[in-house]
Each structure stands twice: as C-alpha cells, then as structure tokens.
Design a protein around this motif. Sequence first.
Motif, short mmCIF file in Angstrom:
data_model
loop_
_atom_site.label_atom_id
_atom_site.label_comp_id
_atom_site.label_asym_id
_atom_site.label_seq_id
_atom_site.Cartn_x
_atom_site.Cartn_y
_atom_site.Cartn_z
N THR A 18 58.92 99.12 110.57
CA THR A 18 58.16 97.87 110.61
C THR A 18 56.97 98.04 109.70
O THR A 18 56.21 99.00 109.82
CB THR A 18 57.69 97.57 112.05
N VAL A 19 56.79 97.10 108.78
CA VAL A 19 55.68 97.16 107.81
C VAL A 19 54.82 95.92 107.99
O VAL A 19 55.31 94.79 107.92
CB VAL A 19 56.21 97.22 106.36
N VAL A 20 53.52 96.14 108.23
CA VAL A 20 52.55 95.04 108.28
C VAL A 20 52.04 94.87 106.85
O VAL A 20 51.32 95.73 106.33
CB VAL A 20 51.39 95.36 109.25
N LEU A 21 52.44 93.80 106.22
CA LEU A 21 52.18 93.60 104.80
C LEU A 21 50.69 93.55 104.46
O LEU A 21 50.27 94.07 103.43
CB LEU A 21 52.89 92.35 104.29
N ASP A 22 49.89 92.92 105.32
CA ASP A 22 48.45 92.83 105.05
C ASP A 22 47.78 94.20 105.03
O ASP A 22 46.78 94.40 104.35
CB ASP A 22 47.76 91.95 106.09
N GLU A 23 48.33 95.14 105.78
CA GLU A 23 47.75 96.48 105.80
C GLU A 23 48.36 97.39 104.73
O GLU A 23 47.71 98.29 104.24
CB GLU A 23 47.95 97.11 107.18
N PHE A 24 49.59 97.15 104.39
CA PHE A 24 50.28 98.00 103.42
C PHE A 24 49.84 97.71 101.99
O PHE A 24 49.70 98.62 101.18
CB PHE A 24 51.79 97.81 103.55
N PHE A 25 49.61 96.43 101.69
CA PHE A 25 49.26 96.02 100.32
C PHE A 25 47.79 95.74 100.20
O PHE A 25 47.18 95.24 101.12
CB PHE A 25 50.06 94.79 99.90
N PRO A 26 47.19 95.99 99.05
CA PRO A 26 47.75 96.56 97.83
C PRO A 26 47.95 98.07 97.99
O PRO A 26 47.25 98.73 98.75
CB PRO A 26 46.69 96.28 96.77
N THR A 27 48.92 98.58 97.25
CA THR A 27 49.24 99.99 97.30
C THR A 27 49.53 100.49 95.90
O THR A 27 49.63 99.70 94.96
CB THR A 27 50.43 100.24 98.25
N ASP A 28 49.68 101.80 95.78
CA ASP A 28 49.99 102.35 94.46
C ASP A 28 51.49 102.21 94.20
O ASP A 28 52.29 101.98 95.10
CB ASP A 28 49.53 103.81 94.34
N ALA A 29 51.88 102.38 92.94
CA ALA A 29 53.27 102.15 92.52
C ALA A 29 54.24 103.12 93.19
O ALA A 29 55.35 102.73 93.56
CB ALA A 29 53.37 102.25 91.00
#
Length: 168
Positions: A18-29
């Motif tokens: 499960t990925v919470v997009l608001d917490e995961f992004f922005p991220t490195d490549a």
Amino acid sequence: MDQKIINITFHQGMGHMTVVLDEFFPTDATRLRKLLSIIDEDYEHRDELRAVVVQHCGQRAQALMDGRSDLANRAVNYHTKATELQPEIDKMARQVDTLQKYIKTYCKRGGGQGYRQQLKELKAQLKDIKEQQRHALTLYRDYQRRFVGAEKEAEKLKKNVEVAKHER
C-alpha cells in the motif's frame, strides 16, 4: 485531507503493498523506478496504477505552482507590514533617547517620577512594536521559504511524471 492510496499486488498474488501517494512523492528516480517495477508485477492493474501515479504527480505539481502566487502575496504583505512599522519604531526610539537624556540631565536625586513612568511606558510600547515587526518578518521569511520550496517540489514532481511515463 484526502490522501490518494494505491494498493499493489505482486509476486503472483503473494505480495501486497500500500502506497500513500502524498507521502511517497516527490521522490528520487531510483526509488520511483523500484515502485514502477513493483507496479509492473501487478498485471491486472499495471496501466491503471501507472496512470494514477502520473496523474497524481502532475496534479500536485500544478497545484503547487498555482499556490505560489498566494504564498508570494502573503510574503509581500508581511514584508510591507514590517517595513511600515520601521518609521514608528525609529520615532519611538528617538523619543526614548530624548526622554532618557532629559531625565539624566534635569531629574536628579529622585525627581521626575512622572517622566520615569512615561519612559517606562514608552519603552514597553517600543518593545511591543518591535515584537510585531519581528513577527511580521518571521512570517515573511516563512512564506518566502515556502514559495521557493513549492517550486523545487513541483520540479521534482514533474521529473517523477517524466520518469513514470518513459520507464517501461
């Protein structure tokens, strides 16, 4: 706050993420590529999940860029407020200085209690107005920092969109 969440199944249904997009992004490549490789293992929802990631990053980048004008306006307002307080601070500082010199010169040996009380009140007012100016400058610097940070975060999100679109 409405957070977007994606659920990913991988390793032929044996793994779940499960990925919470608001917490995961922005991220490195590198981290994004790893997420995309896991998304690619969810055969049934792969295209849908990639689209959600691209859409989320694009929308957040646009929202950050749109919100920058509000941050800039607030920063300018607080800077203007701090600048407008400066003449009043200068005037009060001169009054305090003049009153101190007067008391020192003409009010020796316990005389001039009224002037001493006036000086005390004037110093308290000066302290309050300086505190207002410091508060306005603090808010100005905070909004200015957030203005610059929003642009940097939006750029990272745009790079995430490019990576997500082109990595296959």
